[in-house]
Design a protein around this motif. Structure first.
Motif, mmCIF file in Angstrom:
data_model
loop_
_atom_site.group_PDB
_atom_site.id
_atom_site.type_symbol
_atom_site.label_atom_id
_atom_site.label_comp_id
_atom_site.label_asym_id
_atom_site.label_seq_id
_atom_site.Cartn_x
_atom_site.Cartn_y
_atom_site.Cartn_z
ATOM 1 N N MET A 90 0.993 -1.028 -0.053
ATOM 2 C CA MET A 90 -0.082 -0.128 0.129
ATOM 3 C C MET A 90 0.785 1.400 -0.053
ATOM 4 N N LYS A 91 0.689 2.139 -0.868
ATOM 5 C CA LYS A 91 1.365 3.207 -0.990
ATOM 6 C C LYS A 91 1.118 4.256 0.263
ATOM 7 N N THR A 92 2.339 4.973 0.907
ATOM 8 C CA THR A 92 2.130 5.838 1.687
ATOM 9 C C THR A 92 2.336 7.172 1.100
ATOM 10 N N PHE A 93 1.924 8.237 1.683
ATOM 11 C CA PHE A 93 2.001 9.721 1.315
ATOM 12 C C PHE A 93 2.697 10.425 2.360
ATOM 13 N N LYS A 94 3.390 11.414 2.013
ATOM 14 C CA LYS A 94 4.029 12.265 2.949
ATOM 15 C C LYS A 94 3.027 13.281 3.693
ATOM 16 N N ASN A 95 2.127 13.571 2.766
ATOM 17 C CA ASN A 95 0.919 14.929 3.547
ATOM 18 C C ASN A 95 -0.195 14.554 2.759
ATOM 19 N N ALA A 96 -1.172 15.353 2.984
ATOM 20 C CA ALA A 96 -2.502 15.138 2.475
ATOM 21 C C ALA A 96 -2.489 15.711 1.080
ATOM 22 N N THR A 97 -1.702 16.781 0.862
ATOM 23 C CA THR A 97 -1.806 17.143 -0.631
ATOM 24 C C THR A 97 -1.341 16.175 -1.517
ATOM 25 N N GLU A 98 -0.210 15.451 -1.196
ATOM 26 C CA GLU A 98 0.279 14.575 -2.157
ATOM 27 C C GLU A 98 -0.844 13.329 -2.269
ATOM 28 N N GLN A 99 -1.347 13.000 -1.198
ATOM 29 C CA GLN A 99 -2.591 12.018 -1.246
ATOM 30 C C GLN A 99 -3.492 12.618 -2.283
ATOM 31 N N LYS A 100 -4.096 13.837 -2.053
ATOM 32 C CA LYS A 100 -5.163 14.153 -2.948
ATOM 33 C C LYS A 100 -4.735 14.278 -4.210
ATOM 34 N N PHE A 101 -3.470 14.609 -4.506
ATOM 35 C CA PHE A 101 -3.015 14.614 -5.856
ATOM 36 C C PHE A 101 -3.128 13.130 -6.476
ATOM 37 N N ALA A 102 -2.605 12.237 -5.806
ATOM 38 C CA ALA A 102 -2.787 10.910 -6.302
ATOM 39 C C ALA A 102 -4.161 10.534 -6.464
ATOM 40 N N GLN A 103 -5.161 10.687 -5.722
ATOM 41 C CA GLN A 103 -6.543 10.431 -5.935
ATOM 42 C C GLN A 103 -7.037 10.956 -7.188
ATOM 43 N N LEU A 104 -6.867 12.306 -7.362
ATOM 44 C CA LEU A 104 -7.220 13.023 -8.712
ATOM 45 C C LEU A 104 -6.611 12.336 -9.892
ATOM 46 N N VAL A 105 -5.270 11.693 -10.052
ATOM 47 C CA VAL A 105 -4.909 11.141 -10.937
ATOM 48 C C VAL A 105 -5.559 9.643 -11.231
ATOM 49 N N ASP A 106 -5.900 9.160 -10.047
ATOM 50 C CA ASP A 106 -6.798 7.906 -10.317
ATOM 51 C C ASP A 106 -8.108 8.151 -10.661
ATOM 52 N N GLU A 107 -8.558 9.315 -10.508
ATOM 53 C CA GLU A 107 -10.111 9.528 -11.050
ATOM 54 C C GLU A 107 -9.706 9.991 -12.518
ATOM 55 N N LEU A 108 -8.669 10.448 -13.054
ATOM 56 C CA LEU A 108 -8.331 10.703 -14.353
ATOM 57 C C LEU A 108 -8.246 9.401 -15.078
ATOM 58 N N GLU A 109 -7.662 8.664 -14.451
ATOM 59 C CA GLU A 109 -7.640 7.263 -15.427
ATOM 60 C C GLU A 109 -8.765 6.416 -15.330
ATOM 61 N N ALA A 110 -9.504 6.451 -14.366
ATOM 62 C CA ALA A 110 -10.854 5.899 -14.311
ATOM 63 C C ALA A 110 -11.699 6.417 -15.679
ATOM 64 N N LYS A 111 -11.776 8.004 -15.703
ATOM 65 C CA LYS A 111 -12.370 8.388 -16.766
ATOM 66 C C LYS A 111 -11.882 7.852 -18.220
ATOM 67 N N PHE A 112 -10.625 7.918 -18.336
ATOM 68 C CA PHE A 112 -9.855 7.345 -19.503
ATOM 69 C C PHE A 112 -10.206 5.811 -19.904
ATOM 70 N N ILE A 113 -10.153 5.092 -18.988
ATOM 71 C CA ILE A 113 -10.266 3.813 -19.599
ATOM 72 C C ILE A 113 -12.095 3.524 -20.057
ATOM 73 N N THR A 114 -12.688 4.450 -19.656
ATOM 74 C CA THR A 114 -14.112 3.935 -20.043
ATOM 75 C C THR A 114 -14.327 4.159 -21.689
ATOM 76 N N GLY A 115 -13.327 4.731 -22.454
ATOM 77 C CA GLY A 115 -13.274 5.219 -23.731
ATOM 78 C C GLY A 115 -14.326 6.123 -24.146
ATOM 79 N N LYS A 116 -15.168 6.740 -23.242
ATOM 80 C CA LYS A 116 -16.010 7.645 -23.580
ATOM 81 C C LYS A 116 -16.028 9.086 -22.881
ATOM 82 N N TRP A 117 -14.731 9.481 -22.669
ATOM 83 C CA TRP A 117 -14.445 10.721 -22.012
ATOM 84 C C TRP A 117 -14.551 11.606 -22.813
ATOM 85 N N VAL A 118 -15.284 12.558 -22.703
ATOM 86 C CA VAL A 118 -15.110 13.818 -23.404
ATOM 87 C C VAL A 118 -15.242 14.938 -22.449
#
Length: 303
Positions: free
Chosen positions: A1-29
């Protein structure tokens, strides 16, 4: 499990995960202009890589109209303040430092900052900031989506700027970019189910054509290979970004949507950090295309 130095880094990682989730649908506009260059209001440099995508995504979700962002301290320096109840968005900034053991070498490290959109900022009297300041901002007079014919002409103009030769062949049955010729091959327009489908395909193939300009060390392997998967992911991400920036009618293509999750899985099986690398390459490609059409409005990029 990945550890984060602070809440800002964790939030950044969560947003990247959301970005990836949108992309893999193939329907992202992305809505028209949502991806137009977002920039730091103090430096007037546009955000690049993952930062550009995350700020665009947050702006869509929160309905921000401005493309200008700043840190809390940058707002304070202008005697402005963050509006009550507003939360910021994390961005990352990479910079080199000298290696302590070997001064001849540099080690790259990352810092995370929180930025606020201009729509979240008020002046000293509590009033909203009514206008953006920045050479890369786009005028509101261009806010309407171009007609389908105007979109087609825009892609042709972009093709010319990229020095790409475009071939239309009846009965071709597929669309592709041929690096050896620096040429895009497409079926004729009537062979597409819709004009929107034609435009989306054209935009995707032009994404491939930036290969020689921003990814010259990349190779496209045979169908199903890791190299093939990497290039397809970047081309599709580029198409998503460019479609929004230029006002191209982006739709989910049956020929692409079914493969996107597979492409990404293949690439990530080879390199777990591939998605963020793909975003960086797609941003470089999209901004390269943007700069061809809007050289006066371009600005230096920042991470």
């Amino acid at each position: 499990m990945k550890t984060f130095k602070n809440a800002t880094e964790q939030k950044f990682a969560q947003l990247v995960d959301e970005l990836e989730a949108k992309f893999i649908t193939g329907k992202w506009v992305m809505p028209f202009k949502a991806a137009c260059p977002h920039f730091n209001m103090q430096s007037n440099k546009r955000y690049n890589g993952v930062n550009a995508w995350l700020l665009s995504m947050v702006a869509i979700d929160k309905g921000f109209q401005s493309k200008a962002w700043m840190t809390f301290k940058q707002a304070q320096a202008k005697t402005w303040r963050v509006k009550k109840g507003e939360s910021g968005t994390p961005v990352q900034f990479w910079s080199p430092i000298k290696d302590k053991l070997d001064p001849e070498k540099e080690v790259w490290f990352v810092k995370y900052y929180t930025v606020f959109n201009l729509d979240q900022i008020a002046d000293a009297d509590g009033n909203a900031i009514t206008s953006d300041v920045g050479s890369i901002e786009i005028g509101e007079e261009d806010s309407d989506l171009p007609t389908l014919e105007e979109q087609r002409l825009l892609l042709e103009k972009l093709s010319a700027g990229l020095n790409v030769t475009v071939h239309h062949h009846q009965g071709l049955g597929s669309a592709f970019y041929r690096p050896s010729e620096h040429a895009v091959y497409l079926p004729t327009v009537p062979e597409f189910h819709t004009m929107e489908g034609y435009l989306a395909t054209f935009c995707h193939e032009l994404g491939h054509s930036t290969h020689r300009f921003v990814r010259p060390d990349w190779k496209k392997g045979s169908f199903g290979s890791v190299l093939y998967a990497r290039e397809e992911c970047v081309a599709e991400l580029t198409a998503v970004f460019v479609s929004s920036m230029l006002g191209i009618e982006k739709i989910a293509l049956d020929s692409h949507a079914g493969y996107i999750s597979g492409w990404l899985k293949t690439a990530k099986d080879d390199d777990a950090k591939f998605f963020t690398k793909a975003i960086k390459e797609a941003t470089k490609a999209a901004f390269y295309m943007w700069d061809i059409l809007y050289p006066v409005q371009s600005s230096e990029s920042s991470d």
